[in-house]
Design a protein around this motif. Structure first.
Motif, mmCIF file in Angstrom:
data_model
loop_
_atom_site.group_PDB
_atom_site.id
_atom_site.type_symbol
_atom_site.label_atom_id
_atom_site.label_comp_id
_atom_site.label_asym_id
_atom_site.label_seq_id
_atom_site.Cartn_x
_atom_site.Cartn_y
_atom_site.Cartn_z
ATOM 1 N N ALA A 1 0.827 -1.197 0.000
ATOM 2 C CA ALA A 1 0.000 0.000 0.000
ATOM 3 C C ALA A 1 0.861 1.246 0.000
ATOM 4 C CB ALA A 1 -0.937 -0.020 1.222
ATOM 5 N N GLY A 2 1.968 1.173 0.715
ATOM 6 C CA GLY A 2 2.857 2.322 0.729
ATOM 7 C C GLY A 2 3.422 2.619 -0.619
ATOM 8 N N ALA A 3 3.744 1.539 -1.392
ATOM 9 C CA ALA A 3 4.288 1.757 -2.717
ATOM 10 C C ALA A 3 3.267 2.397 -3.620
ATOM 11 C CB ALA A 3 4.772 0.430 -3.288
ATOM 12 N N ARG A 4 1.994 1.973 -3.494
ATOM 13 C CA ARG A 4 0.960 2.571 -4.333
ATOM 14 C C ARG A 4 0.760 4.036 -3.966
ATOM 15 N NH1 ARG A 4 -1.683 -2.410 -3.304
ATOM 16 N NH2 ARG A 4 -2.911 -1.416 -1.671
ATOM 17 N N GLY A 5 0.953 4.341 -2.692
ATOM 18 C CA GLY A 5 0.752 5.713 -2.270
ATOM 19 C C GLY A 5 1.928 6.606 -2.520
ATOM 20 N N GLY A 6 2.939 6.140 -3.204
ATOM 21 C CA GLY A 6 4.072 6.972 -3.552
ATOM 22 C C GLY A 6 5.198 6.910 -2.551
ATOM 23 N N SER A 7 5.209 5.933 -1.667
ATOM 24 C CA SER A 7 6.273 5.798 -0.686
ATOM 25 C C SER A 7 7.601 5.585 -1.390
ATOM 26 C CB SER A 7 5.984 4.622 0.242
ATOM 27 O OG SER A 7 7.090 4.388 1.071
ATOM 28 N N GLU B 1 10.320 -1.584 -2.902
ATOM 29 C CA GLU B 1 9.387 -2.682 -2.649
ATOM 30 C C GLU B 1 10.086 -3.874 -2.013
ATOM 31 O OE1 GLU B 1 5.984 -5.146 -5.134
ATOM 32 O OE2 GLU B 1 7.007 -3.427 -6.009
ATOM 33 N N TRP B 2 11.339 -4.169 -2.455
ATOM 34 C CA TRP B 2 12.040 -5.318 -1.900
ATOM 35 C C TRP B 2 12.359 -5.089 -0.422
ATOM 36 C CZ3 TRP B 2 16.738 -4.477 0.330
ATOM 37 C CH2 TRP B 2 17.417 -3.316 -0.049
ATOM 38 N N LEU B 3 12.632 -3.805 -0.052
ATOM 39 C CA LEU B 3 12.921 -3.506 1.345
ATOM 40 C C LEU B 3 11.657 -3.599 2.194
ATOM 41 C CD1 LEU B 3 14.910 -2.614 3.498
ATOM 42 C CD2 LEU B 3 14.515 -0.237 2.816
ATOM 43 N N ALA B 4 10.539 -3.108 1.642
ATOM 44 C CA ALA B 4 9.275 -3.209 2.377
ATOM 45 C C ALA B 4 8.895 -4.665 2.610
ATOM 46 C CB ALA B 4 8.170 -2.487 1.604
ATOM 47 N N ALA B 5 9.130 -5.516 1.579
ATOM 48 C CA ALA B 5 8.814 -6.938 1.732
ATOM 49 C C ALA B 5 9.703 -7.586 2.790
ATOM 50 C CB ALA B 5 8.970 -7.656 0.392
ATOM 51 N N ALA B 6 10.982 -7.204 2.825
ATOM 52 C CA ALA B 6 11.891 -7.801 3.800
ATOM 53 C C ALA B 6 11.587 -7.351 5.224
ATOM 54 C CB ALA B 6 13.340 -7.448 3.439
ATOM 55 N N TYR C 1 14.108 -11.936 9.759
ATOM 56 C CA TYR C 1 15.542 -11.881 10.037
ATOM 57 C C TYR C 1 15.934 -10.580 10.742
ATOM 58 C CZ TYR C 1 20.566 -11.877 9.352
ATOM 59 O OH TYR C 1 21.911 -11.838 9.563
ATOM 60 N N ALA C 2 15.408 -9.427 10.284
ATOM 61 C CA ALA C 2 15.773 -8.157 10.910
ATOM 62 C C ALA C 2 15.356 -8.147 12.376
ATOM 63 C CB ALA C 2 15.118 -6.993 10.164
ATOM 64 N N TYR C 3 14.206 -8.711 12.664
ATOM 65 C CA TYR C 3 13.720 -8.741 14.041
ATOM 66 C C TYR C 3 14.569 -9.687 14.890
ATOM 67 C CZ TYR C 3 9.809 -6.493 11.735
ATOM 68 O OH TYR C 3 9.046 -5.638 10.990
ATOM 69 N N GLN C 4 14.973 -10.814 14.299
ATOM 70 C CA GLN C 4 15.851 -11.732 15.028
ATOM 71 C C GLN C 4 17.186 -11.064 15.341
ATOM 72 O OE1 GLN C 4 17.654 -15.019 12.879
ATOM 73 N NE2 GLN C 4 17.215 -16.398 14.573
ATOM 74 N N THR C 5 17.742 -10.335 14.372
ATOM 75 C CA THR C 5 19.005 -9.641 14.595
ATOM 76 C C THR C 5 18.875 -8.622 15.718
ATOM 77 O OG1 THR C 5 19.619 -9.929 12.280
ATOM 78 C CG2 THR C 5 20.776 -8.220 13.507
ATOM 79 N N MET D 1 12.499 -12.065 -5.311
ATOM 80 C CA MET D 1 11.696 -10.845 -5.307
ATOM 81 C C MET D 1 12.098 -9.881 -4.206
ATOM 82 S SD MET D 1 7.896 -12.290 -6.186
ATOM 83 C CE MET D 1 7.556 -13.099 -7.764
ATOM 84 N N THR D 2 12.860 -10.342 -3.224
ATOM 85 C CA THR D 2 13.368 -9.440 -2.194
ATOM 86 C C THR D 2 14.715 -8.853 -2.571
ATOM 87 O OG1 THR D 2 14.450 -11.226 -0.947
ATOM 88 C CG2 THR D 2 12.158 -10.734 -0.400
ATOM 89 N N GLU D 3 15.244 -9.217 -3.741
ATOM 90 C CA GLU D 3 16.462 -8.611 -4.252
ATOM 91 C C GLU D 3 16.106 -7.300 -4.950
ATOM 92 O OE1 GLU D 3 19.474 -9.897 -4.000
ATOM 93 O OE2 GLU D 3 19.281 -12.065 -3.743
#
Length: 673
Positions: free
Chosen positions: A5-11, A15-20, A442-446, A558-560
């Protein structure tokens, strides 16, 4: 891949970072959090009580890694999942202590350990965890002096892991096979959901869920059954009940292709069987199958027959395994096969060399440049450069983000809390967060791991808050090494790597068509490979498992960043199309098995040949000619849906090639690997 949704709103967030960064859904693992709290804080508290906090910290480090590896469902797999990596970690502690303070020797040793870790990690999840812990413990011990004789550190490391293992297995004597029963019951419930979705838009999503649940159930049950030789055991009974699902799995695509929803009583009956599997007791009433027979077409008869068979097995007094998918080979045989396959695997060697190169660079850097407690650089490389755990690029970014947040937490703790019992209490809180955060991503585990390791290492070296800035710099250096030497210098890393594998699956789908639908006139009664239900069941399950793995590869791609994410998203429809081809083949086999006129061998072979052409086109990036998918009055109507799906798959491949897109896994102008 759908945009956020953020990407559609112009964020501006890629996208790969939002997915990760998106947290994984799921319940909070409260039992694991409690075990982690007691398992990590307990040894540290005991060390403070005995006046040996450094010894308690060493045991707590071993306990921490045991908590990270405590992810299996069944108790047998939980035992292996903790014990095997802990033994590898203890070996790493011995190697690291032997090269501590020896600059050149430490570089050589850690580079070789990195190569071994990379090779071992390619074998499977358990070996990957063992290889990672071998490398991590070697790196830590090679850069962090510990008190006591050489044997004490590995003994304490093993002791901490053994304590967590004991906590994990406390319920084994009373719960026994409960995790295996739950896994098989969950497989039944997933099949019920798939049958409920037959004929609707949610069918493919439900089938993917079924594939994951059934694969997991087979992994859990077969792991136990491989160790039991007796025929009258819980493992054999559970395997028989799981094996009875095969007919329902084969009938579901036929019901979906019939285009009519099944009566609600059908999935309800399967859920009743799931409850009977999970909570065995006195014989219950069988489902009223006559009331669930639904339409009298071939698909309905296939579902009812499969449901009756499953009910007979679940409610039978002494079910016998059908062994349609075979029994695992002895452990020694499988280990020898795996070792030979790994040593002959070019991808395994490439990954081992990548990991060895990055670890060698990291250790060389800290040997030349004076970096206090420099083990953190190579430690970051080890955590990041694990492609089997996700995208290297996104893991490097997530590692940096998680480290910054984790260091903030560690700074607050180090400034506010003195050494002593307060440290043990804070460790208990942070350790409890470890499995909770690991389940989110992974980010949360780190974010949870970073302060835990820093605080435990501070008990050993007493650097306090002065440790934080060097650790932040070390983390960024390690991420940079992994990105440059382990990612950018290897073009296969930043292109989707599933092209050849997808082509192999299409070839397997072609063979599956022949196995299911080509009859052998020379066989008794005109029977054929298609009549061999065991062979077709094994082929179908292998195909769905491979397709599930390819889906995971695509999702990681797709996260690349571009171009890998763009190419993976554009080729994604082909994965879906191949899954539909397999479904249509299974549905055609069910039609033939329940009274439909079988197709002529030449017709079925022609469909298989079209799939073979598709596989060759994927490998060579060759445009494919259009094939006729309309109904042929002279052809077998059983193949109509299959022909349509094959034509759709070829159209997807041709449309991507017509736009000049490289095939997944190959750069434009390069040769197929």
């Amino acid at each position: 891949m759908a945009r956020t949704a953020g990407a559609r709103g112009g964020s501006r967030i890629p996208e790969w970072l939002a997915a990760a960064l998106r947290p994984n859904p799921g319940p909070v693992p409260w039992p694991a959090a409690l075990r982690a709290c007691v398992g990590v804080a307990g040894p540290l508290a005991l060390g403070f009580a005995l006046g040996r906090p450094a010894y308690g910290a060493l045991a707590a480090i071993g306990a921490q890694f045991a908590v990270i590896n405590d992810t299996a469902d069944s108790y047998r797999m939980r035992f292996l999942g903790i014990a095997v990596p802990q033994l590898a970690g203890a070996c790493g502690v011995v190697v690291g202590a032997a090269v501590l303070g020896h600059g050149a020797l430490a570089v050589v040793a850690l580079t070789l350990v990195g190569l071994v870790s990379g090779l071992v990690s390619s074998i499977g999840p358990l070996a990957s965890a063992a290889g990672l812990l071998l490398l991590i413990s070697t790196v830590i011990e090679a850069g962090l002096p510990v008190p006591g004789p050489w044997w004490l550190a590995p003994a304490l490391f093993l002791g901490g892991g053994a304590f967590v293992l004991l906590l994990s297995l406390l319920a084994w004597p009373v719960r026994g096979a409960a995790p295996e029963r739950r896994a098989v019951a969950d497989a039944y419930r997933a099949v019920a959901g798939q049958l409920a979705a037959a004929g609707g838009a949610d069918y493919e999503t439900q089938r993917q869920t079924t594939t994951r649940r059934v694969d997991h159930a087979y992994d859990v049950v077969l792991a136990r059954r491989a160790r039991e030789r007796a025929q009258r055991t819980t493992a054999f009974a559970l395997f028989a009940r799981l094996d009875a699902l095969t007919a329902l799995l084969e009938a579901a695509p036929a019901a979906h292709h019939a285009g009519r929803p099944l009566p609600a009583a059908v999935p309800a009956a399967v859920r009743e069987l799931a409850d009977a599997v999970e909570h065995p007791g006195p014989a219950a009433d069988r489902p009223a199958l006559d009331a669930t027979s639904g339409p009298g077409d071939r698909a309905g008869r296939a579902v009812v027959a499969a449901l009756r068979h499953a009910a007979d097995v679940v409610h039978g007094a002494d079910p016998a395994p059908g062994d349609r998918l075979g029994r695992p080979a002895p452990l020694g045989t499988r280990a020898a096969r795996t070792a030979r396959a790994t040593l002959r695997s070019a991808p395994a060697w490439r990954y081992g060399l990548r990991l060895a190169l990055c670890v060698g660079i990291a250790q060389t850097l800290v040997s030349v440049v004076a970096v206090p407690r420099s083990y953190w650089v190579a430690l970051t490389v080890a955590f990041v450069l694990k492609p089997d755990l996700g995208s290297v690029f996104s893991r490097a970014v997530m590692r940096a983000v998680g480290t910054v947040v984790g260091l903030g937490v560690a700074a607050a703790v180090l400034v506010a809390a003195p050494h002593g019992w307060w440290s043990a209490a804070l460790m208990a809180v942070l350790a409890a967060l470890l499995p909770v955060m690991a389940a989110k991503g992974y980010a949360y585990q780190t974010t949870a791991v970073t302060p835990l390791i820093l605080l435990l290492s501070d008990v050993l070296n007493h650097l306090g808050a002065g440790l934080l800035l060097p650790r932040l710099v070390d983390s960024f250096i390690g991420c940079a090494i992994a990105l440059v030497a382990g990612y950018l210098l290897w073009p296969e890393s930043w292109h989707a790597r599933v092209g050849d594998r997808l082509a192999d699956i299409v070839d397997d789908a072609a063979r599956y068509v022949v196995t299911c639908l080509v009859r052998d006139p020379a066989a008794p009664g005109g029977a054929a490979p298609g009549a061999d239900e065991d062979a077709s069941a094994r082929s179908r399950r292998r195909l769905y498992r491979e397709l599930s793995a390819v889906r995971g590869e695509f999702q990681r791609a797709m996260t690349e960043p571009r171009p890998a994410a763009t190419l993976a998203a554009e080729w994604w429809p082909l994965v879906v199309a191949v899954e539909r081809v397999v479904d249509a083949t299974t549905a055609a086999q069910q039609d033939v098995g329940h009274g439909a006129e079988p197709p002529r061998p030449a017709e079925a072979r022609a469909v298989a040949e079209q799939l073979g052409q598709l596989a060759a086109g994927i490998r060579t990036h060759t445009a494919l000619p259009r094939v006729e998918t309309e109904h042929d009055p002279a052809g077998s109507p059983v193949l109509d849906a299959l022909r349509e799906q094959v034509g759709a798959a070829r159209a997807v491949a041709t449309s991507e090639q017509a736009r000049g897109r490289p095939r997944p896994g190959r750069r434009r102008g390069s040769t197929a690997r």
